[in-house]
Scaffold this motif. Structure first.
Motif, PDB file in Angstrom:
ATOM      1  N   MET A 249     -63.157  -6.503  57.545  1.00 40.14           N
ATOM      2  CA  MET A 249     -62.774  -6.535  58.652  1.00 40.14           C
ATOM      3  C   MET A 249     -61.982  -5.546  59.021  1.00 40.14           C
ATOM      4  N   ILE A 250     -63.446  -4.329  60.178  1.00 43.57           N
ATOM      5  CA  ILE A 250     -62.452  -3.253  60.917  1.00 43.57           C
ATOM      6  C   ILE A 250     -62.034  -3.518  61.977  1.00 43.57           C
ATOM      7  N   LEU A 251     -60.808  -3.164  63.036  1.00 42.91           N
ATOM      8  CA  LEU A 251     -60.448  -3.074  64.095  1.00 42.91           C
ATOM      9  C   LEU A 251     -61.521  -2.195  65.043  1.00 42.91           C
ATOM     10  N   LEU A 252     -61.861  -2.249  66.264  1.00 48.32           N
ATOM     11  CA  LEU A 252     -62.263  -1.498  67.303  1.00 48.32           C
ATOM     12  C   LEU A 252     -61.273  -0.915  68.482  1.00 48.32           C
ATOM     13  N   THR A 253     -60.995   0.023  68.435  1.00 50.04           N
ATOM     14  CA  THR A 253     -60.355  -0.108  69.715  1.00 50.04           C
ATOM     15  C   THR A 253     -60.612   1.110  70.786  1.00 50.04           C
ATOM     16  N   GLY A 254     -59.580   1.005  71.791  1.00 53.91           N
ATOM     17  CA  GLY A 254     -60.371   1.724  72.749  1.00 53.91           C
ATOM     18  C   GLY A 254     -59.587   3.086  73.015  1.00 53.91           C
ATOM     19  N   LYS A 255     -58.665   3.356  72.212  1.00 54.43           N
ATOM     20  CA  LYS A 255     -57.548   4.491  71.791  1.00 54.43           C
ATOM     21  C   LYS A 255     -56.639   4.107  70.811  1.00 54.43           C
ATOM     22  N   GLY A 256     -56.485   5.147  70.827  1.00 56.96           N
ATOM     23  CA  GLY A 256     -55.614   5.465  68.967  1.00 56.96           C
ATOM     24  C   GLY A 256     -54.160   5.468  69.338  1.00 56.96           C
ATOM     25  N   ASP A 257     -54.032   3.833  69.123  1.00 60.03           N
ATOM     26  CA  ASP A 257     -53.550   3.065  68.959  1.00 60.03           C
ATOM     27  C   ASP A 257     -52.366   3.484  67.406  1.00 60.03           C
ATOM     28  N   THR A 258     -51.518   3.473  67.184  1.00 59.83           N
ATOM     29  CA  THR A 258     -51.126   3.988  65.826  1.00 59.83           C
ATOM     30  C   THR A 258     -50.315   2.783  65.268  1.00 59.83           C
ATOM     31  N   LYS A 259     -49.489   1.714  66.245  1.00 60.68           N
ATOM     32  CA  LYS A 259     -48.793   0.399  66.522  1.00 60.68           C
ATOM     33  C   LYS A 259     -49.932  -0.760  66.014  1.00 60.68           C
ATOM     34  N   ILE A 260     -51.368  -0.820  66.603  1.00 61.72           N
ATOM     35  CA  ILE A 260     -52.195  -1.713  66.213  1.00 61.72           C
ATOM     36  C   ILE A 260     -53.113  -1.566  65.462  1.00 61.72           C
ATOM     37  N   ALA A 261     -53.039  -0.736  64.977  1.00 64.71           N
ATOM     38  CA  ALA A 261     -53.779   0.245  64.065  1.00 64.71           C
ATOM     39  C   ALA A 261     -52.756  -0.219  62.845  1.00 64.71           C
ATOM     40  N   VAL A 262     -51.394  -0.140  62.281  1.00 66.58           N
ATOM     41  CA  VAL A 262     -50.810  -0.649  61.104  1.00 66.58           C
ATOM     42  C   VAL A 262     -50.431  -1.661  61.190  1.00 66.58           C
ATOM     43  N   GLU A 263     -50.796  -2.241  62.323  1.00 68.39           N
ATOM     44  CA  GLU A 263     -50.190  -4.002  62.068  1.00 68.39           C
ATOM     45  C   GLU A 263     -52.303  -4.234  62.036  1.00 68.39           C
ATOM     46  N   ALA A 264     -52.794  -3.901  61.860  1.00 72.65           N
ATOM     47  CA  ALA A 264     -54.178  -4.651  61.960  1.00 72.65           C
ATOM     48  C   ALA A 264     -53.956  -4.089  59.968  1.00 72.65           C
ATOM     49  N   LEU A 265     -54.054  -3.186  60.008  1.00 71.74           N
ATOM     50  CA  LEU A 265     -54.218  -3.014  58.500  1.00 71.74           C
ATOM     51  C   LEU A 265     -52.764  -3.956  57.355  1.00 71.74           C
ATOM     52  N   ARG A 266     -52.086  -3.864  58.480  1.00 73.92           N
ATOM     53  CA  ARG A 266     -50.488  -5.010  57.418  1.00 73.92           C
ATOM     54  C   ARG A 266     -51.076  -6.293  57.256  1.00 73.92           C
ATOM     55  N   LEU A 267     -52.070  -6.907  58.521  1.00 78.69           N
ATOM     56  CA  LEU A 267     -52.464  -7.956  58.275  1.00 78.69           C
ATOM     57  C   LEU A 267     -53.462  -8.381  57.358  1.00 78.69           C
ATOM     58  N   GLY A 268     -53.930  -7.629  57.013  1.00 75.69           N
ATOM     59  CA  GLY A 268     -56.222  -7.453  56.481  1.00 75.69           C
ATOM     60  C   GLY A 268     -56.738  -6.443  56.355  1.00 75.69           C
ATOM     61  N   ALA A 269     -56.877  -5.555  57.891  1.00 75.23           N
ATOM     62  CA  ALA A 269     -57.962  -4.981  58.058  1.00 75.23           C
ATOM     63  C   ALA A 269     -58.314  -3.798  57.408  1.00 75.23           C
ATOM     64  N   VAL A 270     -58.804  -3.435  56.069  1.00 75.60           N
ATOM     65  CA  VAL A 270     -59.522  -2.411  55.674  1.00 75.60           C
ATOM     66  C   VAL A 270     -59.296  -1.446  56.147  1.00 75.60           C
ATOM     67  N   ASP A 271     -59.953  -0.899  57.790  1.00 72.97           N
ATOM     68  CA  ASP A 271     -59.740  -0.079  58.607  1.00 72.97           C
ATOM     69  C   ASP A 271     -59.941  -0.323  60.084  1.00 72.97           C
ATOM     70  N   TYR A 272     -60.111   0.937  61.034  1.00 69.10           N
ATOM     71  CA  TYR A 272     -59.912   0.791  62.406  1.00 69.10           C
ATOM     72  C   TYR A 272     -60.737   2.297  62.779  1.00 69.10           C
ATOM     73  N   LEU A 273     -61.444   1.861  64.110  1.00 66.36           N
ATOM     74  CA  LEU A 273     -61.943   3.187  64.451  1.00 66.36           C
ATOM     75  C   LEU A 273     -62.100   2.914  66.136  1.00 66.36           C
ATOM     76  N   ILE A 274     -61.867   4.417  66.489  1.00 70.83           N
ATOM     77  CA  ILE A 274     -61.267   4.541  67.737  1.00 70.83           C
ATOM     78  C   ILE A 274     -63.289   5.023  69.034  1.00 70.83           C
ATOM     79  N   LYS A 275     -63.318   4.133  69.500  1.00 69.10           N
ATOM     80  CA  LYS A 275     -64.659   3.389  70.017  1.00 69.10           C
ATOM     81  C   LYS A 275     -65.104   4.701  71.046  1.00 69.10           C
ATOM     82  N   ASN A 276     -63.691   5.845  71.633  1.00 66.76           N
ATOM     83  CA  ASN A 276     -64.455   6.940  71.896  1.00 66.76           C
ATOM     84  C   ASN A 276     -64.777   8.258  71.245  1.00 66.76           C
ATOM     85  N   GLU A 277     -64.704   7.677  70.029  1.00 71.30           N
ATOM     86  CA  GLU A 277     -64.321   8.540  68.881  1.00 71.30           C
ATOM     87  C   GLU A 277     -65.482   8.536  68.073  1.00 71.30           C
ATOM     88  N   LEU A 278     -66.062   7.522  68.029  1.00 75.09           N
ATOM     89  CA  LEU A 278     -67.750   6.610  67.387  1.00 75.09           C
ATOM     90  C   LEU A 278     -68.196   7.411  66.750  1.00 75.09           C
TER      91      LEU A 278
END
Length: 477
Positions: free
Chosen positions: A83-112
């Motif tokens: 599972m990969i999380l897509l975020t609108g901006k680089g929010d470190t807290k959101i990314a850390v929480e996503a990885l903690r819950l089981g996501a393998v990575d996250y991507l910032i939409k405007n940098e994709l």
């Protein structure tokens, strides 16, 4: 090329964002995807329950619920696929929480972009494949364990290695008999790593960046992950070292190239602006000199002309790094170019009584190169090594070898070394640690090597010496 059809669930409540992300998937021509779109949280849960997808992309904003909630619920539903999380901006807290819950990575939409998407997909699928194999059976675990390109190991709680895969030996250079029984803390060259390891019984170590020392003295950057597991009542540590040396080097080289390009544009502009009035000054001095009768007065016009020439030569030297893009590559022996560079440096070697040791591979290597410019690049490295070493004590070892299908030329000296503070600046144009240096040698070398589709890495310890490793990606004939 990945011929397998990969089924993807893309959850995004914004249709425009969905179309944009799908276009990035379409740009990955070496992959085959079957993309299903869900616009609501409820639809996504139903799709996840069917367990027919190989890969999941969740947008963070999903109306009243969000992507973090979806990851948590998917984990509860025993979703084993990445599972990969897509975020609108680089929010470190959101990314850390996503990885903690089981996501393998996250991507910032405007940098994709397609490159980041492909790298993330490749990493996610490989990592998930390893984890699933470990969970499903010992047989499959052993196969993936042995075939992984990462350094995988099993150790006791003290860090003593009890089992490892073939890549562990490839990465470190140790023989199997040397690696078995060795402590992982001896391999990791990081003073803070011991404290991190001590806490492994309480929490897993996730993607901790470390540096390791290989048997030949090379330093490699890795991402370290490990966790304590239980085999019946016996605790053990299962860990992984993922080599990111090439990635970090690519990032540094990209940054240096950008700086070099900007600096070159600035220098060309300044050169044009300076040379125009300089020409007028020089012509005026010549005209004045012709009209002067008194030889004592001509002394001053000659000073003006000499300094005009000096300024013009300086401008030419400043423009030098940008000229290597015009080179023509022709198949030639790398050893012959090295010998020519060494011969050119012969006088410096003799004056300082430096010893050069040639440790060439038995087989000669032929690659596409421009002998004049590449000789200049090698000569810059040899000259820097000579200047960094003490008289009568200096030893420069030049090695050629094949490493992971790349040709490497290694320049290792026992000189004064480079401080950690300056390591990230050595290739920057006009940065120098020499009293009378211009700071153009290594910038020119980097530019020449880029034109040869090569790369350069530097490792150094103050008082111990410096090693420059030049790698050419095309396998030599």
């Amino acid at each position: 090329m990945n011929s397998k059809l990969i089924s993807v669930l893309l959850v995004d409540d914004d249709e425009d964002d969905y179309f944009l992300t799908r276009e990035y998937f379409n740009d990955l021509v070496n992959w085959k995807f079957d993309i299903t779109w869900c616009a609501t949280y409820k639809e996504a849960i139903h799709a996840i329950q069917n367990k027919k997808f190989d890969l999941y992309f969740f947008d963070y904003l999903l109306g009243e619920r969000n992507g973090i909630d979806l990851i948590e619920e998917a984990t509860t539903l025993e979703c084993e696929e990445p599972m990969i999380l897509l975020t609108g901006k680089g929010d470190t807290k959101i990314a850390v929480e996503a990885l903690r819950l089981g996501a393998v990575d996250y991507l910032i939409k405007n940098e994709l972009d397609p490159e980041k998407l492909e790298r993330t997909i490749r990493y996610a699928l490989e990592r998930t494949s390893v984890l699933k194999a470990l969970r499903h059976s010992e047989r499959r675990y052993r196969r993936v364990f042995e075939e992984s390109n990462d350094f995988l190991f099993i150790s006791d709680l003290e860090g003593v290695i009890t089992d490892f895969n073939t890549s562990a030996c490839t990465l470190t250079g140790y023989l199997p008999k040397e690696l078995k029984g060795k402590n992982i803390l001896e391999i990791v060259d990081d003073p803070s790593f011991g404290m991190v390891w001590d806490g492994i019984q309480d929490r897993a170590i996730q993607d901790f960046e470390v540096r390791i020392a290989t048997t030949d003295g090379e330093k490699k950057y890795c991402v370290f992950s490990a966790s304590m597991e239980m085999d019946e009542d016996n605790p053990y540590v299962q860990g992984r070292l993922h080599d990111i040396t090439a990635r970090k080097q690519s990032e540094r080289e990209r940054l240096f190239s950008e700086k070099l390009a900007v600096t070159s544009r600035l220098v060309r502009m300044l050169a044009h602006e300076v040379r125009n009035p300089l020409t007028n000054v020089n012509l005026s001095a010549e005209q004045l000199e012709m009209e002067l009768v008194d030889e004592d007065q001509k002394f001053y016009t000659q000073i003006i002309k000499r300094n005009c020439t000096r300024i013009n030569d300086l401008i030419t030297q400043l423009l030098q790094p940008s000229s290597s893009s015009d080179i023509v590559l022709v198949e030639k022996s790398i050893h012959s170019v090295l010998d020519e560079a060494i011969a050119t440096a012969y006088d410096r070697v003799q004056l300082k009584r430096i010893k050069i040791v040639k440790a060439y591979a038995e087989e000669d290597f032929f690659i596409p190169l421009d002998s004049v410019s590449l000789q200049m690049a090698f000569l810059n490295l040899i000259t820097n090594a000579i200047e960094a070493m003490d008289e009568d004590k200096g030893i420069l070892r030049i090695t050629t070898r094949i490493q992971a299908d790349s040709l490497q030329v290694i320049f290792a000296d026992n000189g004064s070394g480079i401080s950690q503070e300056n390591m990230d600046k050595v290739f920057e144009p006009y940065f120098t640690g020499k009293k009378n240096g211009m700071g153009l040698g290594l910038a020119t070398t980097l530019n020449i090597l880029h034109a040869h589709h090569g790369r350069i890495d530097v490792q150094s310890e103050v008082g111990e010496g410096t090693t420059f490793t030049v790698s050419f990606s095309d396998k030599p004939s």
